[in-house]
Design a protein around this motif. Structure first.
Motif, PDB file in Angstrom:
ATOM      1  N   UNK A  86       0.789  -1.227   0.000  1.00  0.00           N
ATOM      2  CA  UNK A  86       0.000   0.000   0.000  1.00  0.00           C
ATOM      3  C   UNK A  86       0.817   1.271   0.000  1.00  0.00           C
ATOM      4  N   UNK A  87       2.116   1.161  -0.236  1.00  0.00           N
ATOM      5  CA  UNK A  87       2.974   2.328  -0.161  1.00  0.00           C
ATOM      6  C   UNK A  87       3.223   2.971  -1.512  1.00  0.00           C
ATOM      7  N   UNK A  88       3.640   4.235  -1.473  1.00  0.00           N
ATOM      8  CA  UNK A  88       3.969   5.005  -2.665  1.00  0.00           C
ATOM      9  C   UNK A  88       5.414   5.485  -2.571  1.00  0.00           C
ATOM     10  N   UNK A  89       6.084   5.480  -3.703  1.00  0.00           N
ATOM     11  CA  UNK A  89       7.421   6.052  -3.807  1.00  0.00           C
ATOM     12  C   UNK A  89       7.388   7.124  -4.883  1.00  0.00           C
ATOM     13  N   UNK A  90       7.633   8.374  -4.500  1.00  0.00           N
ATOM     14  CA  UNK A  90       7.675   9.459  -5.469  1.00  0.00           C
ATOM     15  C   UNK A  90       9.032   9.434  -6.157  1.00  0.00           C
ATOM     16  N   UNK A  91       9.027   9.447  -7.483  1.00  0.00           N
ATOM     17  CA  UNK A  91      10.267   9.330  -8.247  1.00  0.00           C
ATOM     18  C   UNK A  91      10.496  10.597  -9.061  1.00  0.00           C
ATOM     19  N   UNK A  92      11.748  10.993  -9.233  1.00  0.00           N
ATOM     20  CA  UNK A  92      12.057  12.181 -10.036  1.00  0.00           C
ATOM     21  C   UNK A  92      11.560  12.015 -11.471  1.00  0.00           C
ATOM     22  N   UNK A  93      10.989  13.078 -12.001  1.00  0.00           N
ATOM     23  CA  UNK A  93      10.406  13.064 -13.343  1.00  0.00           C
ATOM     24  C   UNK A  93      11.022  14.211 -14.135  1.00  0.00           C
ATOM     25  N   UNK A  94      11.683  13.924 -15.253  1.00  0.00           N
ATOM     26  CA  UNK A  94      12.540  14.923 -15.882  1.00  0.00           C
ATOM     27  C   UNK A  94      11.818  16.005 -16.665  1.00  0.00           C
ATOM     28  N   UNK A  95      10.568  15.815 -17.007  1.00  0.00           N
ATOM     29  CA  UNK A  95       9.879  16.742 -17.901  1.00  0.00           C
ATOM     30  C   UNK A  95       8.406  16.752 -17.514  1.00  0.00           C
ATOM     31  N   UNK A  96       7.668  17.746 -18.015  1.00  0.00           N
ATOM     32  CA  UNK A  96       6.240  17.785 -17.716  1.00  0.00           C
ATOM     33  C   UNK A  96       5.497  16.792 -18.617  1.00  0.00           C
ATOM     34  N   UNK A  97       5.320  15.575 -18.095  1.00  0.00           N
ATOM     35  CA  UNK A  97       4.661  14.517 -18.851  1.00  0.00           C
ATOM     36  C   UNK A  97       3.147  14.554 -18.726  1.00  0.00           C
ATOM     37  N   UNK A  98       2.632  15.688 -18.249  1.00  0.00           N
ATOM     38  CA  UNK A  98       1.191  15.900 -18.191  1.00  0.00           C
ATOM     39  C   UNK A  98       0.602  15.773 -19.600  1.00  0.00           C
ATOM     40  N   UNK A  99      -0.272  14.792 -19.764  1.00  0.00           N
ATOM     41  CA  UNK A  99      -0.961  14.523 -21.031  1.00  0.00           C
ATOM     42  C   UNK A  99      -0.009  14.084 -22.130  1.00  0.00           C
ATOM     43  N   UNK A 100       0.969  13.246 -21.752  1.00  0.00           N
ATOM     44  CA  UNK A 100       1.834  12.572 -22.711  1.00  0.00           C
ATOM     45  C   UNK A 100       1.124  11.336 -23.249  1.00  0.00           C
ATOM     46  N   UNK A 101       1.804  10.622 -24.123  1.00  0.00           N
ATOM     47  CA  UNK A 101       1.374   9.288 -24.524  1.00  0.00           C
ATOM     48  C   UNK A 101       2.289   8.267 -23.886  1.00  0.00           C
ATOM     49  N   UNK A 102       1.814   7.035 -23.727  1.00  0.00           N
ATOM     50  CA  UNK A 102       2.653   6.006 -23.132  1.00  0.00           C
ATOM     51  C   UNK A 102       2.199   4.628 -23.569  1.00  0.00           C
ATOM     52  N   UNK A 103       3.149   3.710 -23.602  1.00  0.00           N
ATOM     53  CA  UNK A 103       2.869   2.338 -23.996  1.00  0.00           C
ATOM     54  C   UNK A 103       3.981   1.474 -23.421  1.00  0.00           C
ATOM     55  N   UNK A 104       3.662   0.231 -23.121  1.00  0.00           N
ATOM     56  CA  UNK A 104       4.677  -0.687 -22.617  1.00  0.00           C
ATOM     57  C   UNK A 104       5.348  -1.397 -23.779  1.00  0.00           C
ATOM     58  N   UNK A 105       6.656  -1.356 -23.774  1.00  0.00           N
ATOM     59  CA  UNK A 105       7.423  -2.047 -24.794  1.00  0.00           C
ATOM     60  C   UNK A 105       7.500  -3.528 -24.459  1.00  0.00           C
TER      61      UNK A 105
END
Length: 798
Positions: free
Chosen positions: A259-278
């Motif tokens: 139930x835990x969360x780990x906040x990770x550094x994010x290099x760019x504003x990925x707000x409303x990006x696209x994503x897919x699993x390779x």
């Protein structure tokens, strides 16, 4: 791939009887439901009694009975000496005399002895629908090459409703031959009796939602289930201009185990990006938000950057750049592991007409000259679903405003670089933030769209659903059942929905029992949350209302399947700019039906196409499937799919037959579920279906589905840079408040066009007083011109 050849399936012998006479189903004790299983009885012409020639495509072939039999005096040999496409097969004759009678909902064990000189041979089943007649059902098992007589067995899925008979045989779709003999078909023993309810009556009927005690620490609108069972939650700036200006870009990794969360550094504003699993399990993230809109100036801007997230290190690394900016792009993995992407906004706020392609082999985005281009603008988050032949089906689900011109749905053939319009989608310009899913199983090639609205005109969101069967020669959408209604909060508490009120911002989740959970949504543009959830059954084509998520789940919400069979829901970003950090968990009714089956071992975690993979289970199961882990945002996950794994059962040892078509199950990590006869799933095991190098000896068995399209066809247009898009594309008037506040450009239809009515609506939705940006007041909310909207003098003046 040519699209000019019409299908010639089921050539030349048996009549396609539409009105078969029903007879009493054979007893489960019957030794064999196949007549003339060893070809010993002669028939008319050159085929044995109760057997017929079938097939399609451009190939040279031969059928013969041979004396080289497994038993008796005869066997059947089917040979292809030349092949461009298609297949040939000997099938049980489609007649009341020969085709075995079956019972809907039951399963059947099929068996035969065979020898092959080609790896391209498959057990193929057709079914007789009492309304539509004979039609292809499914491929069940790839036959491994065998020089000597070899036994093959496989179990059918549950017979679909409306099916009274089936026929089956071995398809040969590569040069060489398959010789078969001694067919068997037996009904599987009666399933387990229904399990007793282990919860309350309501839980067993409707499931249960719980709100987790720990809140999501980031404003995430992107949710990706990783191949280690954790969940990547991407926020970027989280649609907060304040965080954007501060350069505060965040993601979090949620671990369901603790139930835990780990906040990770994010290099760019990925707000409303696209994503897919390779296919290797990493997450490809493309584009994002370069700039927030400015009142009277530019709109949202996308950037060209792209990143990979590694689940092992929980870090991002940069890839090469895209050819264009793409804020709100699509992302679909192809059968060879490549990724194709369309749409979104460029760096100058115009619409991108540039298609992008990620090469799995080269591990980079391809230069523009290597990617086929139609120079079409597909809009924002266009739902592009991979079809079994490698083409893409644009379902019509999209984000923001009107749909593309034409019918609002299309088939895109990348190789031919053509777009063919598909008819039938209802209210194609009110499918903004609808959901689309490839229904279980993927082999059936049926797509369901649900709900939607339009943030430009802001009508009441609708209850529409549409279904399409992409197996048909010329498929078109047909209207499905309406989404059940729930309650809606219009600012004064929950009231029952009325009339045609439905919802946009719909989430749709494939479940391991083969149903679809639709949940969440809102009635209007970033306002008026709808509380309703239901289960859609693809077999019956009906919705069953179940417990509703107690949390508002509108804009920027996500719902997705966890490996333990539960569903997680997160997010909500109403127009006033606030964020719902509460997380909900749905426990479906199947988890209140007694003890779960367990997969006690998986012999091999690395799988190949066309393989047979063995697992052991602790008790009988009825089916098994691969479910692709979610990568969802804005009601959109075009890669979500449920792939059936036909079984061969020997006690607690179960052999799973893996499709040989990568377009049905694109390479990557999958959740493997085993499900008992009561629909109760195991906890998932993770398996890896490898890329093109993991193809077995067999070639993909691609069928001639959707091969006679009659819709308008367009090829590439003239090369151009972009398509003009209005700065208010998100349905928000930026003249009021900060950039993360969305005062609608058009208010819901129930709101009168007066400052008092509009300000009252804004107050009910907790906007408060809003600063006016610049000198314009297009909505007439600052009538005293003091720079603040909806003050006392603004609403009291006549």
């Amino acid at each position: 791939m040519s699209r000019h050849r019409r299908r010639t399936a089921l050539v030349g012998v048996g009549a396609l009887t539409v009105g078969l006479l029903l007879t009493t189903p054979q007893s489960a004790a019957a030794a064999n439901l196949v007549k003339n299983p060893g070809f010993e009885t002669a028939g008319t012409g050159d085929m044995p009694y109760c057997w017929e020639k079938s097939g399609w495509g451009d190939n040279d072939f031969g059928y013969e009975t041979v004396s080289d039999a497994h038993s008796g005096a005869r066997a059947m040999k089917v040979t292809l000496t030349r092949r461009v496409d298609g297949d040939r097969k000997a099938l049980i004759t489609e007649s009341t005399d020969c085709a075995p009678v079956v019972t809907a909902g039951r399963q059947y064990d099929l068996g035969l002895w065979y020898k092959t000189t080609t790896p391209d041979a498959n057990v193929t089943v057709f079914r007789h629908d009492t309304t539509a007649g004979w039609q292809y059902w499914t491929d069940l098992k790839t036959l491994a090459p065998a020089a000597g007589w070899t036994r093959a067995t496989v179990r059918t899925p549950e017979v679909p409703a409306g099916t009274d008979r089936i026929t089956w045989g071995v398809s040969v779709y590569g040069t060489g031959s398959a010789t078969t003999d001694d067919y068997t078909m037996e009904q599987v023993a009666d399933p387990l009796p229904p399990a007793g309810c282990t919860g309350t009556a309501d839980q067993c009927a409707d499931g249960r939602w719980t709100v987790l005690p720990t809140r999501n620490p980031v404003r995430s609108m992107h949710s990706v289930v990783l191949n280690n069972g954790k969940v990547l939650l991407i926020a970027g700036s989280g649609n907060s201009e304040e965080q954007f200006r501060a350069g505060t870009f965040t993601s979090a990794v949620y671990d369901p185990a603790n139930g835990g969360y780990k906040v990770v550094p994010t290099p760019k504003d990925m707000f409303c990006a696209g994503h897919v699993q390779l296919q290797d399990g990493r997450v490809l993230v493309m584009s994002g938000n370069k700039a927030y809109p400015v009142a009277g100036g530019h709109g949202y801007e996308g950037f060209k950057d792209s990143y990979l997230f590694d689940p092992e290190t929980e870090t991002y690394t940069r890839t090469n750049d895209l050819n264009d900016g793409h804020w709100y792009p699509s992302a679909t993995e192809l059968g060879n592991g490549d990724v194709i992407s369309f749409g979104g906004l460029r760096e100058d706020s115009t619409g991108s007409v540039t298609a992008e392609r990620w090469s799995d082999r080269e591990q980079q985005w391809q230069p523009l000259w290597k990617v086929n281009q139609t120079w079409s603008y597909w809009g924002l988050y266009p739902a592009m679903i991979l079809m079994q032949d490698g083409r893409l089906f644009y379902s019509g689900s999209h984000v923001f405003g009107n749909n593309i011109p034409g019918t609002g749905s299309a088939v895109y053939d990348y190789d031919a670089n053509t777009v063919t319009q598909i008819p039938g989608l209802q209210k194609k310009d009110e499918r903004d933030q609808s959901a689309s899913v490839l229904l279980p199983p993927a082999q059936d090639q049926r797509v369901l769209t649900l709900g939607g609205g339009n943030i430009d005109s802001n009508p009441d969101a609708n209850r529409l659903t549409d279904l399409i069967d992409l197996k048909q020669p010329d498929p078109s959408y047909v209207a499905g059942p309406p989404i059940p209604q729930g309650t809606v909060d219009l600012g004064n508490g929950k009231v029952a929905q009325t009339g045609g009120q439905g919802k946009m911002y719909v989430s749709a989740v494939l479940l391991p029992d083969g149903k679809v959970l639709e949940t969440g949504g809102a009635l209007h543009n970033r306002a008026d949350p709808v509380y309703e959830s239901s289960l859609y059954d693809p077999g019956t084509g009906t919705f069953d209302p179940v417990a509703a998520d107690p949390e508002a789940r509108g804009y920027h919400s996500s719902a997705f399947l966890l490996p333990d069979g539960r569903v997680m829901a997160t997010g909500d970003n109403p127009g006033n700019g606030t964020w719902n950090h509460n997380v909900s968990i749905y426990t479906p009714p199947y988890l209140y039906k007694g003890t779960r089956p367990a997969i006690t071992s998986v012999i091999n975690q690395e799988w190949k196409y066309g393989d047979t993979q063995r697992i052991t289970v602790d008790r009988p199961v009825a089916k098994a499937e691969l479910i692709r882990p979610a990568a969802v945002t804005h009601s959109s996950d075009p890669n979500q799919r449920f792939v059936d794994l036909p079984l061969s059962v020997d006690g607690n040892n179960v052999d799973l037959n893996v499709t040989n078509n990568p377009n049905l199950a694109p390479p990557g990590w999958y959740m493997l579920f085993a499900v008992d006869a009561n629909g109760v799933p195991s906890v998932a095991k993770w398996v890896h279906l490898g890329g093109p190098t993991a193809l077995s000896a067999a070639s993909p068995h691609v069928h001639s589905f959707a091969d006679s399209l009659t819709g308008k066809v367009t090829g590439p247009g003239g090369k151009r840079t972009s398509q003009k898009v209005g700065t208010a594309i998100s349905g928000c008037d930026r003249h009021y408040g900060s950039a993360n506040v969305c005062v609608p450009t058009v208010f819901p239809p129930q709101v009168k066009k007066t400052a008092a009515a509009r300000c009252a609506w804004l107050e009910r939705n907790h906007y408060g007083r809003l600063k006016v940006n610049g000198g314009d007041d297009p909505l007439g909310l600052d009538r005293d011109r003091n720079g603040t909207a909806c003050g006392k003098r603004d609403v009291s003046r006549r």
